[in-house]
Scaffold this motif. Structure first.
Motif, PDB file in Angstrom:
ATOM      1  N   ASP B  97       0.834  -1.199   0.000  1.00  0.00           N
ATOM      2  CA  ASP B  97       0.000   0.000   0.000  1.00  0.00           C
ATOM      3  C   ASP B  97       0.872   1.253   0.000  1.00  0.00           C
ATOM      4  O   ASP B  97       1.063   1.894   1.029  1.00  0.00           O
ATOM      5  CB  ASP B  97      -0.917  -0.040   1.236  1.00  0.00           C
ATOM      6  CG  ASP B  97      -2.039   0.971   1.132  1.00  0.00           C
ATOM      7  OD1 ASP B  97      -2.641   1.088   0.056  1.00  0.00           O
ATOM      8  OD2 ASP B  97      -2.304   1.659   2.130  1.00  0.00           O
ATOM      9  N   GLY B  98       1.402   1.538  -1.155  1.00  0.00           N
ATOM     10  CA  GLY B  98       2.193   2.772  -1.312  1.00  0.00           C
ATOM     11  C   GLY B  98       3.461   2.812  -0.495  1.00  0.00           C
ATOM     12  O   GLY B  98       3.841   3.894  -0.011  1.00  0.00           O
ATOM     13  N   GLY B 128      -7.590   4.004  -3.580  1.00  0.00           N
ATOM     14  CA  GLY B 128      -6.216   4.124  -4.085  1.00  0.00           C
ATOM     15  C   GLY B 128      -6.085   3.407  -5.424  1.00  0.00           C
ATOM     16  O   GLY B 128      -6.635   2.313  -5.590  1.00  0.00           O
ATOM     17  N   LYS B 147      -0.533  -0.784  -4.896  1.00  0.00           N
ATOM     18  CA  LYS B 147      -1.532   0.267  -5.039  1.00  0.00           C
ATOM     19  C   LYS B 147      -1.040   1.568  -4.404  1.00  0.00           C
ATOM     20  O   LYS B 147      -0.152   1.545  -3.531  1.00  0.00           O
ATOM     21  CB  LYS B 147      -2.880  -0.153  -4.437  1.00  0.00           C
ATOM     22  CG  LYS B 147      -2.936  -0.186  -2.930  1.00  0.00           C
ATOM     23  CD  LYS B 147      -4.328  -0.526  -2.450  1.00  0.00           C
ATOM     24  CE  LYS B 147      -5.243   0.657  -2.337  1.00  0.00           C
ATOM     25  NZ  LYS B 147      -4.943   1.563  -1.228  1.00  0.00           N
ATOM     26  N   ALA B 148      -1.645   2.652  -4.850  1.00  0.00           N
ATOM     27  CA  ALA B 148      -1.324   3.937  -4.244  1.00  0.00           C
ATOM     28  C   ALA B 148      -2.024   4.006  -2.890  1.00  0.00           C
ATOM     29  O   ALA B 148      -3.169   3.565  -2.767  1.00  0.00           O
ATOM     30  CB  ALA B 148      -1.808   5.051  -5.157  1.00  0.00           C
ATOM     31  N   SER B 149      -1.324   4.541  -1.918  1.00  0.00           N
ATOM     32  CA  SER B 149      -1.905   4.605  -0.574  1.00  0.00           C
ATOM     33  C   SER B 149      -2.826   5.819  -0.431  1.00  0.00           C
ATOM     34  O   SER B 149      -2.522   6.892  -0.944  1.00  0.00           O
ATOM     35  CB  SER B 149      -0.790   4.680   0.458  1.00  0.00           C
ATOM     36  OG  SER B 149      -1.352   4.850   1.734  1.00  0.00           O
ATOM     37  N   VAL B 150      -3.942   5.594   0.255  1.00  0.00           N
ATOM     38  CA  VAL B 150      -4.779   6.738   0.637  1.00  0.00           C
ATOM     39  C   VAL B 150      -4.797   6.848   2.170  1.00  0.00           C
ATOM     40  O   VAL B 150      -5.678   7.470   2.748  1.00  0.00           O
ATOM     41  CB  VAL B 150      -6.216   6.616   0.082  1.00  0.00           C
ATOM     42  CG1 VAL B 150      -6.221   6.760  -1.423  1.00  0.00           C
ATOM     43  CG2 VAL B 150      -6.866   5.308   0.500  1.00  0.00           C
TER      44      VAL B 150
END
Lengths: 359, 484
Positions: B97-98, B128, B147-150
């Motif tokens: 996660d990012g 994300g 994945k891109a972290s939110v």
């Protein structure tokens, strides 16, 4: 504001005393544990030759039978630990030994003990050690007031291996003191193929939970004789959804091409996505190429899990299914990613995990 | 006026003492329930049939979901332990996660990852962006999502749920080591009672200080850090007895996000994990219970006290404070979201016992404790507190608190016996006393700040704890203790 200081002090003293007792128990157990472990190991070493002598039945060993029968109770634990690992005459010899030492009769007496754990241990012991001799007494505990005891009785009946227990076990799935279906399922599987005829008859039983369980077990056994009845269950739109799903999964395990038609019908006509998904998975297991077109149609389903199952099923159909998938994957339709993912699965088989510690 | 002020200060002082005693008494009852259950379970030891469950074709397959953010210190050990589970059929879905460290690179190198097209099995919303999906080519059933972290753990878990393919999902923290048969033991209730069980959890223990070898805890040891030791006692008390007691009362609310097993179809049906929640694990359980209750469907949440997941716990007050603030914030969100269940008999013991308890003692507890302690100090400073009486009351509260912890330690020694060294047991006992002085008050302060953050509707962000790993330099192949 007044506080009953005397009472508070008394409570404090009682709590402190409890703490001290607990700490003393902890210390004693910690100190004595090592000693007890080495004592148990020593006893085991001393008693193992007796077990070997019984199994070898060799008079040259020079160990009198009376020594074996009069050995301490630790011998029973050793024999009970060994029993599940043995088969045939060795297993029977040890069972007889337990009976001669009075272990079995004590267990029978304990079936009506007041404490649930004693009843549970007794019925477990009888399942391992008494064969089919006490099935009726064990089956009676399927209605015990303690759930743990009921579960222990079911497991014991499975181990005892008497197909006469099937009806008792199936009956125990429903009612006020019902047993969890998984426990009954494992016990019925333990009974092996001798249970199959009764299980087939039970497919038309009264309770949905019991029908679903039986369908699942027949699938696990891969029983082709059960396929027609299972197909009827899948076709019956008035049947419980769970039962239809389990029957569809069972048909996939059995793998008969005659089941393609009801499964295709479930895939295309049902409004239950879970049944559709199970039907697609079953079609993939059966591998009948006549299912190609309905499975391709399933790739356009609204439910993502149904689409994935249809893609996987097509991949499992062999050359014809793969060609269809490649065609879909090359297109620009909404199903292209599912098709490509299924093709990726085909190209990289996944094996089982390695045991712990393996780098 | 002076008299009124004195009455207020004294009233607050006695309220906090009474409240502490009441809380300890309730906890003692829960602990007694748990201890009774554990004592009964001892008689059944050996009759569980784990070998049968391993061999049974009825045992459902499991997807292990591991969200990871900057976990390079221990990710390979966590994966080794997860992939080495003695379980008939499983897959591991790791979500990077990012991460800004080498988490992905280490996994890619070790498992020779190759990019694939994702096979989606659900359409849960993920905020994300999914950057890529990879599969191991070493033969291990491992899927890795980048994945891109939110800043939300729930978002990472939802991404994993969308690709998980098995009927059960196990959520596992990336800084955790599962014992070899932990999954098998925690899955047992699902195998035995598939129609009713919707969630099951096992025990979490502090891994700091334990001797590990390639993802396996070879010898559990207690860290030399007193903060870790106190948390070790806290975890023993909470998991061995507290949750066993709540489960016995059919009122278990929390299955730890560090190690919990859930029915995947239900998790998807309720829309996955709530991305707004900081206590996503408890929120998931309560949401599942509410969903089943409304649907009139059977539901059982089970706690299995035997399977163990070892996890890193905070080693500094700063990190501990951040963690506990997040927990308190998450609890406030949970109770607000499910406020209609509180005290509602329709939801059984969860509605009438567990949720009110969490509201009065867990959420509002720090308010009473912090303001009460301040008033005690003020009263003492003004010379209006009867110091002798206060000391007796405080002594009783301290004794009851210590009794709770001692009971947990006794159960550990008599039953589970993970800590075998005498010095570790001594340290646990000392930690049980020490935690009442300083730690408990600091804990209340952190929780109060979490509650304030929730009331202020601060935007919740998941920040991973700084990791030190389980086995480090200079010899990862040797048996080395995790930093303590």
């Amino acid at each position: 504001m007044t506080v009953p200081l005397g009472g508070v002090l008394l409570a404090g003293a009682a709590v402190t005393a409890l703490i001290i007792v607990l700490l003393a128990a902890v210390a004693a157990v910690h100190l004595l544990r090592g000693r007890r472990t080495s004592r148990d190991e020593r006893r085991k070493r001393e008693l193992m030759p007796l077990v070997h002598a019984v199994l070898d039945d060799d008079p040259d060993d020079g160990i009198p039978r009376s020594d074996v029968l009069g050995a301490p109770a630790d011998l029973d634990e050793i024999v009970l630990d060994l029993l599940p690992q043995l088969r045939g005459s060795d297993r029977e010899t040890l069972r007889l030994l337990l009976a001669e030492r009075g272990v079995v009769s004590r267990a029978v007496a304990d079936l009506s003990a007041r404490k649930p754990w004693r009843r549970g241990r007794a019925v477990s012991l009888l399942g391992s050690a008494a064969g089919t001799h006490h099935v009726a007494a064990m089956a009676a505990l399927l209605a015990d007031r303690s759930l743990e005891v009921r579960c222990a009785a079911a497991r014991a009946l499975g181990k005892a291996g008497d197909p006469g227990a099937v009806a008792h076990l199936l009956h125990a799935v429903a009612g006020e003191r019902a047993l969890p279906t998984g426990v009954v399922g494992m016990a019925l599987l333990d009974l092996g193929t001798t249970a199959l005829p009764i299980l087939r008859d039970a497919l038309t039983g009264e309770h949905g939970a019991s029908r679903a369980l039986v369908a699942e077990l027949l699938g696990v056994h891969g029983d082709p004789s059960a396929a027609p009845a299972l197909e009827d269950l899948v076709r019956d739109a008035r049947e419980d959804r769970g039962v239809r799903r389990t029957a569809a999964a069972a048909l996939g395990r059995i793998g008969s091409p005659t089941s393609t038609e009801p499964l295709v019908s479930a895939l295309t006509n049902s409004t239950d996505p879970r049944l559709q998904r199970t039907a697609a998975e079953a079609l993939g297991r059966i591998g009948d190429p006549t299912a190609t077109i309905p499975l391709l149609a399933g790739l356009a389903d609204d439910d993502v899990a149904v689409r994935a199952a249809c893609a996987d099923a097509l991949a499992a159909l062999g050359a014809e299914g793969r060609a269809s998938l490649e065609q879909v994957a090359a297109g620009a339709g909404a199903a292209a990613p599912d098709a490509q993912a299924a093709l990726d699965e085909l190209d990289g088989p996944v094996r089982r995990p390695q045991p712990a510690g393996v780098a | 006026m002076n008299e009124l002020f004195t009455d207020i200060v004294l009233g607050a002082s006695w309220t906090v003492l009474g409240y502490t005693l009441l809380l300890d008494t309730i906890m003692f009852c829960v602990v007694l329930l748990g201890a009774r259950r554990v004592a009964e379970a001892r008689h059944w030891k050996g009759a569980e049939g784990h070998a049968e469950i391993f061999a049974s074709p009825l045992t459902p397959a499991v997807s292990l979901l591991i969200p990871a953010h900057d976990e390079e210190a221990g990710i390979l050990d966590t994966l080794r332990a997860a992939l080495g589970q003695r379980y008939p059929s499983l897959e591991v879905v790791l979500v990077d996660d990012g991460s800004t460290d080498r988490t992905f690179d280490l996994v890619a190198e070790r498992y020779r990852l190759t990019e694939i097209n994702p096979r989606r099995t659900a359409s849960l919303p993920v905020r994300g962006e999914i950057l890529s999906v990879h599969r191991a080519t070493t033969g291990d059933p491992l899927l890795v999502i980048r994945k891109a972290s939110v800043g939300q753990k729930s978002d990472a878990l939802n991404a994993a749920l969308n690709l998980a393919r098995h009927p059960l999902v196990c959520m596992l923290d990336a800084d955790s080591l599962l014992e070899e048969d932990a999954l098998l033991r925690v899955a047992r209730p699902f195998v035995e009672d598939p129609d009713n069980v919707i969630a099951a959890g096992g025990v979490i223990r502090a891994a700091n200080g334990a001797v590990t070898d390639r993802g396996t805890v070879v010898e559990p040891r207690l860290s030399r850090n007193w903060l870790v030791r106190i948390q070790a006692v806290e975890y023993l008390r909470s998991f061995l007895l507290g949750r066993t007691g709540w489960a016995d009362a059919n009122a278990l609310l929390i299955i730890s996000g560090a190690f919990g097993l859930f029915r995947r179809d239900l998790v998807v049906e309720i829309g996955g994990l709530d991305h707004r929640s900081l206590g996503e694990d408890a929120d998931l359980v309560v949401s599942m219970l509410a969903h089943q209750q409304r649907a009139g469907a059977p539901h059982r949440v089970v706690f299995v006290p035997e399977p163990v997941c070892w996890t890193e716990v905070p080693e500094t007050l700063r990190v501990l404070g951040r963690q506990r603030r997040r927990w308190s914030h998450g609890l406030a969100q949970l109770l607000w979201k499910h406020r209609r269940m509180i005290g509602n008999p329709r939801f059984g013991a969860v509605g009438t016992m567990a949720l009110p308890f969490f509201l009065v003692f867990e959420l509002l507890g720090p308010v009473v404790e912090v303001f009460g302690l301040a008033s005690v100090a003020l009263a003492a400073g003004l010379g209006i507190l009867d110091l002798g009486t206060a000391a007796v009351m405080l002594g009783l509260a301290l004794a009851v608190g210590t009794l709770l912890s001692t009971t947990a330690i006794a159960v550990e020694v008599l039953t589970y016996r993970r800590y075998r060294r005498g010095r570790d047991l001594m340290a646990l006992v000392l930690a049980a006393v020490v935690e009442n002085v300083g730690y408990r008050q600091a804990h209340a302060w952190y929780r109060l700040r979490g509650l304030v953050a929730a009331l202020a509707r601060t935007n919740p962000v998941w920040t991973a704890m700084p990791r030190v790993g389980f086995s480090g330099d200079p010899a990862p192949a040797e048996l080395v203790p995790a930093r303590s």
